[in-house]
Design an enzyme around this catalytic site. Structure first.
Site, PDB file in Angstrom:
ATOM      1  N   CYS A   2       0.811  -1.209   0.000  1.00 20.17           N
ATOM      2  CA  CYS A   2       0.000   0.000   0.000  1.00 20.17           C
ATOM      3  C   CYS A   2       0.851   1.268   0.000  1.00 20.17           C
ATOM      4  O   CYS A   2       1.895   1.321   0.634  1.00 20.17           O
ATOM      5  CB  CYS A   2      -0.946   0.081   1.180  1.00 20.17           C
ATOM      6  N   ARG A  27       4.150  -0.039  -4.691  1.00 17.00           N
ATOM      7  CA  ARG A  27       3.880  -0.583  -3.360  1.00 17.00           C
ATOM      8  C   ARG A  27       2.614  -1.449  -3.319  1.00 17.00           C
ATOM      9  O   ARG A  27       2.330  -2.100  -2.318  1.00 17.00           O
ATOM     10  CB  ARG A  27       3.712   0.562  -2.352  1.00 17.00           C
ATOM     11  N   TRP A  75      -2.412  -2.926  -1.678  1.00 13.07           N
ATOM     12  CA  TRP A  75      -1.982  -4.322  -1.834  1.00 13.07           C
ATOM     13  C   TRP A  75      -2.708  -5.065  -0.735  1.00 13.07           C
ATOM     14  O   TRP A  75      -2.403  -4.893   0.442  1.00 13.07           O
ATOM     15  CB  TRP A  75      -0.473  -4.419  -1.678  1.00 13.07           C
ATOM     16  N   ASN A 101      -1.531   1.985   5.599  1.00 12.84           N
ATOM     17  CA  ASN A 101      -0.617   0.976   5.049  1.00 12.84           C
ATOM     18  C   ASN A 101      -0.128   0.143   6.228  1.00 12.84           C
ATOM     19  O   ASN A 101       0.500   0.687   7.136  1.00 12.84           O
ATOM     20  CB  ASN A 101       0.542   1.710   4.356  1.00 12.84           C
ATOM     21  N   GLY A 102      -0.448  -1.150   6.217  1.00 11.97           N
ATOM     22  CA  GLY A 102       0.008  -1.994   7.320  1.00 11.97           C
ATOM     23  C   GLY A 102      -1.062  -2.989   7.703  1.00 11.97           C
ATOM     24  O   GLY A 102      -2.008  -3.233   6.934  1.00 11.97           O
ATOM     25  N   LYS A 492      13.200 -13.899 -11.653  1.00  8.49           N
ATOM     26  CA  LYS A 492      12.783 -12.805 -12.552  1.00  8.49           C
ATOM     27  C   LYS A 492      11.714 -13.285 -13.519  1.00  8.49           C
ATOM     28  O   LYS A 492      10.716 -12.607 -13.762  1.00  8.49           O
ATOM     29  CB  LYS A 492      13.959 -12.261 -13.373  1.00  8.49           C
ATOM     30  N   GLU A 495       8.396 -13.914 -11.680  1.00  6.70           N
ATOM     31  CA  GLU A 495       7.766 -12.694 -11.185  1.00  6.70           C
ATOM     32  C   GLU A 495       7.010 -11.945 -12.268  1.00  6.70           C
ATOM     33  O   GLU A 495       5.917 -11.455 -12.041  1.00  6.70           O
ATOM     34  CB  GLU A 495       8.841 -11.729 -10.644  1.00  6.70           C
ATOM     35  N   HIS A 511      19.744 -34.898  -9.697  1.00  9.20           N
ATOM     36  CA  HIS A 511      19.025 -35.422  -8.531  1.00  9.20           C
ATOM     37  C   HIS A 511      17.536 -35.066  -8.564  1.00  9.20           C
ATOM     38  O   HIS A 511      16.886 -35.036  -7.531  1.00  9.20           O
ATOM     39  CB  HIS A 511      19.662 -34.892  -7.241  1.00  9.20           C
ATOM     40  N   LYS A 610       6.556  -4.056  -4.327  1.00  9.33           N
ATOM     41  CA  LYS A 610       7.995  -3.807  -4.260  1.00  9.33           C
ATOM     42  C   LYS A 610       8.499  -3.831  -2.828  1.00  9.33           C
ATOM     43  O   LYS A 610       9.604  -4.261  -2.554  1.00  9.33           O
ATOM     44  CB  LYS A 610       8.287  -2.452  -4.896  1.00  9.33           C
TER      45      LYS A 610
END
Ligand code: G6P
Length: 615
Positions: A2, A27, A75, A101-102, A492, A495, A511, A610
């Protein structure tokens, strides 16, 4: 996790907030919202989707006037991303409005208690609980907003950066933080509140970064008051002059931030070693290391804690530190470290690596290490970030703002800083031969040119991406220093293109992963002309005899692998230990091009953020 933006001043708040939210979308970007106050009305618009979706909706829905406002890009943590769960959230009376945010961990008992007192809730969020808790506290004793926020925050457990507005006190915004970052920009007769300074960089270069457990009452034409939330003591505001400039946070002609950041690597690697690396004199000067040299030299071992790409940089550092300094190194995911009752001794040095300097798990790991008496050294990119403040000492990476969610230049600059540290310790301990030490220094100095040369493979990589863009899986193999690069290459691709990919040490392929290999399976092999070259050639033979498709990242001039591989990407040669700085370049480009060709949102991949300020 967020992003929040607030504005109070003489400008129209809406454009400031929207532009700011766009800059904070790294964010989180699953929903967005804004509230404006025009002197009479609080006008709310919010929606599932990106800030651009909010823009479209707000224009339809509300009048965009008002010189006070707060906004949010989300987010999701509590409650799925939908219109109702989007921020800002109102209190029941409609007077208070909040962006957050949190995570409020004890939201459930608080919510039950509020429900028992007649409060109702529209959303599934913890944030709506918080704003109603503030309202409840405020009403009970007829308090001003700032006091009510303070009392309410003393009842919550969790993490927050908040901005709250009260229509009954329309000249102020109250902001507070614990565990999530919050910057306050101070202009002439105007203030900005944001998760980082990027939303207000063109308006002011003066900023205050709130510390944990601090809150600010921001009033127009009045001095700002910052207090400790717990004990109410006043704090002297420390106003910093920002170093960031607008160019650094814009795309400058590139299609995506990620591509811009990939191409910035030659310059930022140089920025990282500038003033620290003195190859001609055979010296490395880093204040954070010099001041604490004995701590490093007396260390029984070095523990590295980090997450994601930073953890991969830590793995590269493990190889480098052990080789150069002979100090034992262990690398841990911060999230595991913090919860597994690890053995930490006062003679351990803990290195915490973090681009953002805000990752919650890394921060918690640092606190744990400090409790056990270890010396904690931070390697961060964001100046003034929580981790850079929480650690005993540290070294910045100087990569400049990294906005693409997939980390690129942070990785190579982290490796650069860690290599400098290892070399400085090696010279103090005498664990490297004179010739090897000087060779590393010189190679590091010319690394920016070599990285620039490595970037010339772009067209070739793009052509390879075209062939493999629809592959459902991909395997990445490397040995030694390049094993972590294989992990990073796979990360990468996962994502940003959503192709399943795995990184493995090349010798481990037999293996397990070898069972996956058939003519559909692209295998990216980092096959540098270095210590275990023959071994990696054998691994390539094993893939070839099972009809796997081989994309080999080879040292310029290589002929042996060329005969075996389906595609070769040549990069300049360097000393083994520094090769990750080069081998990672084609892998970054490969994932970038595949993601673009698949129509993915490169800079804002789904479900990711991020800066992960929740655990
Ligand atoms: C998130 C980001 C990754 C990053 C990781 C650690 O997952 O999407 O790119 O590597 O966090 O972040 P940090 O800021 O601590 O390096």
């Amino acid at each position: 996790m967020c992003g929040i933006v607030g504005y109070i001043g003489h400008r129209e708040a809406y454009p400031v907030i929207i532009k700011g939210l766009k800059r904070l979308e790294y964010r989180g970007y699953d929903s967005a919202g804004v509230v404006l106050y025009d002197g009479n009305d609080l006008k709310l618009s919010k929606t599932k989707g990106k800030v651009s979706d909010l823009e479209a909706r707000a224009q339809e829905e509300i009048s965009l006037t008002g010189t006070i406002g707060i906004g949010h890009t989300r987010w999701a943590t509590h409650g799925v991303p939908n219109d109702v769960n989007s921020h800002p959230h109102f209190s029941n009376s409609g007077n208070l409005v909040i962006v957050h945010n949190g995570i409020i961990e004890n939201y459930e008992p608080l919510k039950k208690e509020l429900i028992s007192r007649g409060y109702t809730f529209k959303s599934d969020t913890d944030t709506e609980v918080l704003v109603n808790l503030i309202e409840d506290v405020k009403k009970k004793d007829n308090l001003k907003l700032g006091k009510a926020v303070q009392i309410a925050l003393n009842q919550v457990v969790g993490a927050y950066a908040i901005a709250v507005f009260d229509r009954e006190r329309p000249n102020e915004i109250v902001a507070a933080r614990l565990g999530s970052p919050l910057a306050i920009g101070i202009g002439k007769d105007e203030f900005f509140v944001a998760s980082d300074a990027s939303p207000f960089i063109e308006y002011t270069s003066n900023a205050i970064y709130l510390e944990d457990e601090e809150m600010a009452v921001i009033r127009l034409h009045k001095p700002m008051k910052i207090r400790k939330i717990k004990d109410d003591s006043l704090v002297d505001p420390y106003v910093q002059e920002l170093q960031m400039n607008l160019e650094q946070i814009e795309k400058n002609g590139y299609d995506h931030f990620m591509l811009k950041e990939i191409y910035e690597q030659p310059a930022v690697i140089k920025d990282t070693y500038r003033g620290r690396l003195h190859a001609n004199e055979g010296l490395i000067k880093m204040a954070g290391i010099e001041d604490n040299l004995q701590k490093f030299l007396n260390a029984d071992r070095i523990l590295i804690v980090a997450c994601g790409t930073s953890w991969h940089a830590g793995l590269v550092a493990e190889y480098i530190f052990e080789e150069f300094t002979r100090i034992p190194v262990e690398v841990e995911y911060a999230s595991e470290f913090r919860y597994r009752n690890p053995i930490i001794n006062a003679n351990d040095v803990v290195i915490a690596i973090s681009q953002s300097g805000e990752t919650a798990d890394t921060l918690a790991a640092i606190k744990l290490a400090k409790e056990h008496g270890a010396f904690v050294f931070g390697v961060c990119n964001v100046v003034g970030s929580s981790i850079s403040r929480e650690t005993h000492a540290g070294a910045y990476t100087h990569a400049g703002p990294e906005i693409g969610v997939a980390s690129t230049k942070a990785f190579t600059t982290q490796i650069t800083v860690l290599t400098l540290i290892a070399l400085r310790l090696a010279s103090a301990k005498g664990t490297l031969s004179n010739s090897a030490y000087h060779r590393y220094l010189q190679e590091l100095e010319i690394m920016p040119e070599k990285v620039a040369e490595a970037l010339e493979v772009n067209d070739k990589v793009q052509a390879i991406a075209e062939i493999y863009k629809d592959a459902p899986n991909c395997l990445y193999l490397g040995r030694g220093y390049n094993f972590p690069v294989a992990l990073e290459g796979a990360l990468k691709l996962k994502e940003i293109s959503y192709i399943h990919a795995e990184g493995y040490p090349a010798a481990e392929m037999k293996h397990g992963p070898i069972a996956l290999i058939d003519e559909q399976m692209p295998v990216v092999v980092i096959a540098q002309k270095q210590e275990h070259y023959d071994k990696i050639v054998s691994n390539i033979q094993e893939i070839k005899s099972r009809s796997g498709k081989i994309i080999a990242v080879v040292t310029s001039g290589d002929t042996q692998v060329r005969e075996l591989a389906d595609h070769v990407i040549e990069i300049p040669s360097t000393v083994d230990a520094l090769s990750p700085l080069l081998t990672t370049i084609p892998l970054q480009l490969l994932s970038y091009h595949i993601a673009v060709m698949r129509g993915c949102n490169v800079d804002q991949p789904r479900n990711l953020a991020k800066s992960v300020t929740v655990e």
